[in-house]
Design an enzyme around this catalytic site. Structure first.
Site, PDB file in Angstrom:
ATOM      1  N   ASP A  35       0.834  -1.206   0.000  1.00  0.00           N
ATOM      2  CA  ASP A  35       0.000   0.000   0.000  1.00  0.00           C
ATOM      3  C   ASP A  35       0.864   1.249   0.000  1.00  0.00           C
ATOM      4  OD1 ASP A  35      -2.726  -1.094   2.147  1.00  0.00           O
ATOM      5  OD2 ASP A  35      -2.113  -1.620   0.122  1.00  0.00           O
ATOM      6  N   SER A  84     -14.234   7.076  -3.359  1.00  0.00           N
ATOM      7  CA  SER A  84     -13.102   6.673  -2.546  1.00  0.00           C
ATOM      8  C   SER A  84     -12.820   7.779  -1.533  1.00  0.00           C
ATOM      9  CB  SER A  84     -11.922   6.454  -3.472  1.00  0.00           C
ATOM     10  OG  SER A  84     -10.861   5.962  -2.729  1.00  0.00           O
ATOM     11  N   GLU A 117     -13.905   7.085  12.731  1.00  0.00           N
ATOM     12  CA  GLU A 117     -13.998   5.619  12.770  1.00  0.00           C
ATOM     13  C   GLU A 117     -12.677   5.033  12.283  1.00  0.00           C
ATOM     14  OE1 GLU A 117     -17.762   4.494  10.203  1.00  0.00           O
ATOM     15  OE2 GLU A 117     -16.819   6.372   9.693  1.00  0.00           O
ATOM     16  N   LYS A 119     -10.387   2.864   9.788  1.00  0.00           N
ATOM     17  CA  LYS A 119     -10.516   2.521   8.372  1.00  0.00           C
ATOM     18  C   LYS A 119     -10.211   1.029   8.246  1.00  0.00           C
ATOM     19  CE  LYS A 119      -9.060   4.083   3.805  1.00  0.00           C
ATOM     20  NZ  LYS A 119      -8.777   2.819   3.149  1.00  0.00           N
ATOM     21  N   ASP A 121      -9.603  -2.584   6.669  1.00  0.00           N
ATOM     22  CA  ASP A 121      -8.901  -2.975   5.453  1.00  0.00           C
ATOM     23  C   ASP A 121      -9.555  -4.213   4.843  1.00  0.00           C
ATOM     24  OD1 ASP A 121      -7.100  -2.716   3.479  1.00  0.00           O
ATOM     25  OD2 ASP A 121      -5.381  -3.422   4.612  1.00  0.00           O
ATOM     26  N   TYR A 229     -20.563   1.883   7.146  1.00  0.00           N
ATOM     27  CA  TYR A 229     -19.978   3.204   7.411  1.00  0.00           C
ATOM     28  C   TYR A 229     -20.633   4.351   6.643  1.00  0.00           C
ATOM     29  CZ  TYR A 229     -17.147   1.802   3.342  1.00  0.00           C
ATOM     30  OH  TYR A 229     -16.732   1.347   2.124  1.00  0.00           O
ATOM     31  N   LYS A 318      -3.924   7.977   7.209  1.00  0.00           N
ATOM     32  CA  LYS A 318      -3.347   6.633   7.107  1.00  0.00           C
ATOM     33  C   LYS A 318      -2.367   6.336   8.240  1.00  0.00           C
ATOM     34  CE  LYS A 318      -4.049   4.259   3.779  1.00  0.00           C
ATOM     35  NZ  LYS A 318      -3.913   4.251   2.341  1.00  0.00           N
ATOM     36  N   CYS A 412      21.113 -30.515  12.697  1.00  0.00           N
ATOM     37  CA  CYS A 412      20.605 -29.442  13.555  1.00  0.00           C
ATOM     38  C   CYS A 412      21.703 -28.401  13.836  1.00  0.00           C
ATOM     39  CB  CYS A 412      20.111 -30.055  14.865  1.00  0.00           C
ATOM     40  SG  CYS A 412      19.700 -28.813  16.093  1.00  0.00           S
ATOM     41  N   CYS A 415      22.485 -28.888  17.927  1.00  0.00           N
ATOM     42  CA  CYS A 415      23.059 -30.094  18.541  1.00  0.00           C
ATOM     43  C   CYS A 415      23.666 -31.043  17.507  1.00  0.00           C
ATOM     44  CB  CYS A 415      22.001 -30.818  19.373  1.00  0.00           C
ATOM     45  SG  CYS A 415      20.751 -31.613  18.352  1.00  0.00           S
ATOM     46  N   CYS A 430      14.596 -31.716  14.124  1.00  0.00           N
ATOM     47  CA  CYS A 430      15.853 -32.161  14.709  1.00  0.00           C
ATOM     48  C   CYS A 430      15.532 -33.426  15.494  1.00  0.00           C
ATOM     49  CB  CYS A 430      16.377 -31.073  15.634  1.00  0.00           C
ATOM     50  SG  CYS A 430      17.510 -31.699  16.875  1.00  0.00           S
ATOM     51  N   CYS A 436      19.036 -31.932  22.576  1.00  0.00           N
ATOM     52  CA  CYS A 436      19.183 -30.651  21.874  1.00  0.00           C
ATOM     53  C   CYS A 436      18.886 -29.493  22.822  1.00  0.00           C
ATOM     54  CB  CYS A 436      18.238 -30.620  20.677  1.00  0.00           C
ATOM     55  SG  CYS A 436      18.371 -29.093  19.750  1.00  0.00           S
TER      56      CYS A 436
END
Ligand code: IVH
Length: 676
Positions: A35, A84, A117, A119, A121, A229, A318, A412, A415, A430, A436
């Protein structure tokens, strides 16, 4: 002003680029840009267009929203365009917003009021109610024409099919956001991974993808939520003349509105509100990418008016982006509590959602392969809520050279035991077990953690130090620690040592559920631990149980049952439990009434047979068990009903001969709906 050729070229390129991103974002639900980066491109174009007015064009992406809908759904023309929002990124831009408003609206010197409010997503949806009945739902599409998604939207539980209240309008068009919360998103993706379906990059994509499915039965199973909204238009009712009150009115109609909605005064009120929500952001169950402020007085809104793309009377302030791009420097491997080896991305440090991030999980090798993440790639990193940061995807377009895929280790890193990949599991492990040190450390950290025995003052670093010095080998050793050992530790003051001993003592008084969780049995999380505690009530009963009984517990399937059995088969685990109890770890007896009896299907037994459409038998069984029912594999006279999918087989014949009811899938779904 004469427009230089290179500016023209730059503007053309920006438009093409933004259009391409819009097509992906709005049309294909598969954004490949953050974004933040998108906002940057958009603003760059906006600025150039403002600077060189000759370059203004109705076709520019700054003049419209998204692209046309796909051909799969019928088109819906929005009676009133779905606009928008303009964005603000700092205080100065908020002040400029207020100034623009003051220049245009009659204030009578009174301060401006705003409805504030979060926003959300997700994606914008329009709902049309005719005489209180939902008759149409549509996506925003390009703002003028959207897609008819009524069948899908009708499956969302948060959307009333019929409005309530005494002040119903003849017709009303309500707007809001459809989104997916974090828990739902994680669950959906885990499921998608299991069935090798599409894995979504973030909840927004998951919501968009789920709403645009052609089969609404699948949408019905996606955890989507709606929050209103705005009101597009209304007939047959005089709306209040305040935005805030209009939202309250929607709430009286039974439509969900944000619980965080507030009425604030002037820019200062907006800034305070933003700060307050920003501080809550990580605890919220869903993604938000900012806060929205709308002029509260409707007549002032009318005076302020619109620009082509957005109302002048509203603004989105934002937040720092939760998805950003950075470079993947290296992939290291971490050993977890259960030996699982997880690839961890070492990143060029970057701020994500306001927090510096330099490591992120890559989950497992299959995910790396699926995403095709390579060392040296520019990657998208996401950090949301209290979930650990993760690498979402590489930005393939920015890969200039042949880069190498990370490779799993054969041994691993802690160990040096052999690394194996058990059949049918995504994780490499592992094989060192308690040899370990990494597994031991993680096991003790888990035991001491807040949701487990909550041992104050026993931090990760201290645990690591004590394991390295061999002061403790396992969780049982914690309660054998003594003052002289502790005060000999580097940087451990006497007071801290005393406090640690005190909190160790205090932690002995716990609950059965916490104790089960603290043991760290693979895939036994808090919820399963609670279900086990309620079911068994007693540690001896849990330790002596068998595979079949375990599966009667809510949430416990064959895999978890197997893990539990395996755990209590290990002599070292039995010893640890005995030692802990001997040291005085205890909990109150569980006296709460067995909740199973309070559930609607308590005392009933079902058998599931055949193939169900879009639902595994395990999922169907879980739904039954959640409602208190038992699920059995064989039909007897005690069976309440058999649920039969496609190709049911001999169980039906048996049910018929015993006079046991047989339910079709739709009858089963209906039953689930009535006893939800
Ligand atoms: S109001 C005329 N309020 O953000 C005003 N939008 O960037 C139209 N969004 O398309 C939008 N939360 O999908 C509004 N509380 C909120 C919102 C919100 C999320 C989305 C919405 C809109 C987009 C604009």
């Amino acid at each position: 002003m004469e427009v230089p050729a290179d500016i023209r070229l730059q503007v053309d390129k920006l438009r093409q680029e933004i259009n391409a991103h819009n097509r992906r974002y709005y049309g294909l639900d598969d954004a490949n840009i953050t974004d933040q980066a998108y906002d940057q491109l958009y603003r760059q174009l906006q600025q150039l267009e403002q600077q060189y007015s000759e370059l203004e064009s109705a076709e520019s992406p700054t003049q419209r929203v998204g692209t046309s809908p796909s051909t799969h759904f019928e088109s819906v023309d929005h009676e009133v365009a779905m606009l928008s929002l303009d964005n603000a990124f700092d205080v100065l831009e908020m002040q400029a917003f207020e100034k623009r408003l003051c220049d245009r609206v009659i204030t009578n010197k009174a301060p401006l009021h705003f409805t504030a409010e979060p926003k959300l997503d997700g994606l914008a949806v329009s709902l049309l109610y005719d005489n209180g009945t939902l008759i149409r739902a549509a996506t925003r599409g390009d703002g003028k024409t959207g897609e008819n998604i009524t069948a899908n939207v009708r499956t969302l539980k948060s959307i009333p099919l019929v409005l309530k209240g005494r002040h119903l309008p003849t017709r009303i068009e309500v707007r809001g956001e459809v989104y997916m919360d974090h828990a739902g998103f994680e669950k959906l993706n885990n499921n998608q991974r299991q069935i090798e379906g599409k894995v979504f990059a973030n909840p927004r994509n998951a919501a968009a993808g789920s709403l645009r499915l052609l089969d609404s039965r699948i949408t019905a199973r996606r955890p989507l939520t709606f929050c209103s909204y705005a009101i597009g238009w209304v007939e047959g009712y005089k709306l209040p003349d305040s935005q805030f009150q209009r939202m309250q009115y929607l709430s009286t109609l039974g439509l969900p509105i944000s619980p965080y909605i507030e009425r604030v005064m002037s820019v200062q009120g907006c800034l305070d509100y933003r700060q307050q929500i920003l501080e809550k952001r990580d605890q919220l169950e869903f993604d938000i990418d900012g806060v929205v402020f709308k002029l509260d007085d409707i007549s002032q809104q009318q005076q302020a008016g619109y620009v082509s793309r957005a109302p002048r009377w509203a603004i989105a302030y934002k937040f720092p982006a939760q998805e950003v791009m950075t470079k993947l420097l290296e992939v290291d491997f971490q050993v977890g509590r259960t030996g699982a080896i997880t690839p961890v991305a070492r990143l060029e440090p970057v701020s994500v959602g306001g927090v510096m991030v330099s490591n992120a999980t890559l989950h497992n090798m299959a995910e790396i392969a699926r995403k095709d993440v390579r060392i040296g790639d520019v990657v998208i990193v996401r950090r949301a809520g209290d979930v650990i940061p993760e690498v979402v995807a590489p930005v393939i377009e920015q890969r200039k050279f042949e880069l190498r895929l990370p490779k799993m280790l054969t041994h691993c890193p802690v160990c040096q035991s052999e690394v194996i990949k058990p059949e049918g599991q995504a994780a490499y492990r592992c094989t060192g077990g308690l040899v370990c040190a990494a597994q031991r450390k993680e096991g003790i950290k888990h035991f001491a953690s807040r949701k487990a025995l909550d041992i104050d003052g026993l931090g990760d670093k201290l645990i690591e130090q004590m394991v390295e010095l061999k002061m403790i080998q396992s969780i049982g050793d914690l309660y054998h620690l003594e003052m002289p050992q502790l005060s000999a530790l580097e940087r451990m003051a006497e007071k801290s040592a005393t406090n640690l001993l005190k909190s160790l003592e205090a932690s002995k008084s716990t609950t059965f559920a916490r104790f089960i969780y603290a043991l760290g049995i693979r895939e036994v999380g808090q919820a399963t631990a609670e279900a086990l505690a309620l079911f068994f009530r007693d540690i001896k009963a849990l330790m002596a149980t068998n595979f079949e009984t375990l599966q009667e517990v809510d949430d416990v399937g064959p895999v978890v049952a197997d893990n539990i059995i395996h755990f209590f088969e290990q002599p070292c685990n039995i010893e640890v439990v005995a030692d802990l109890l001997e040291q005085g770890v205890h909990w109150p007896e569980i006296t709460a009434p067995d909740p199973i009896n309070a559930l609607p299907l308590a005392g009933q037994t079902f058998v599931i047979t055949g193939t169900l459409d879009g639902l595994s038998r395990e999922q169907a069984a879980l739904r039954l068990k959640q409602r208190g029912a038992k699920v059995s594999s064989s039909v007897s006279a005690k069976t309440t009903a058999v649920i039969a999918g496609e190709k049911p087989g001999s169980k039906i014949t048996k049910a018929d001969s015993l006079g046991v009811d047989v339910l079709s899938q739709s009858q089963f779904e209906a039953l689930m709906a009535t006893v939800a």
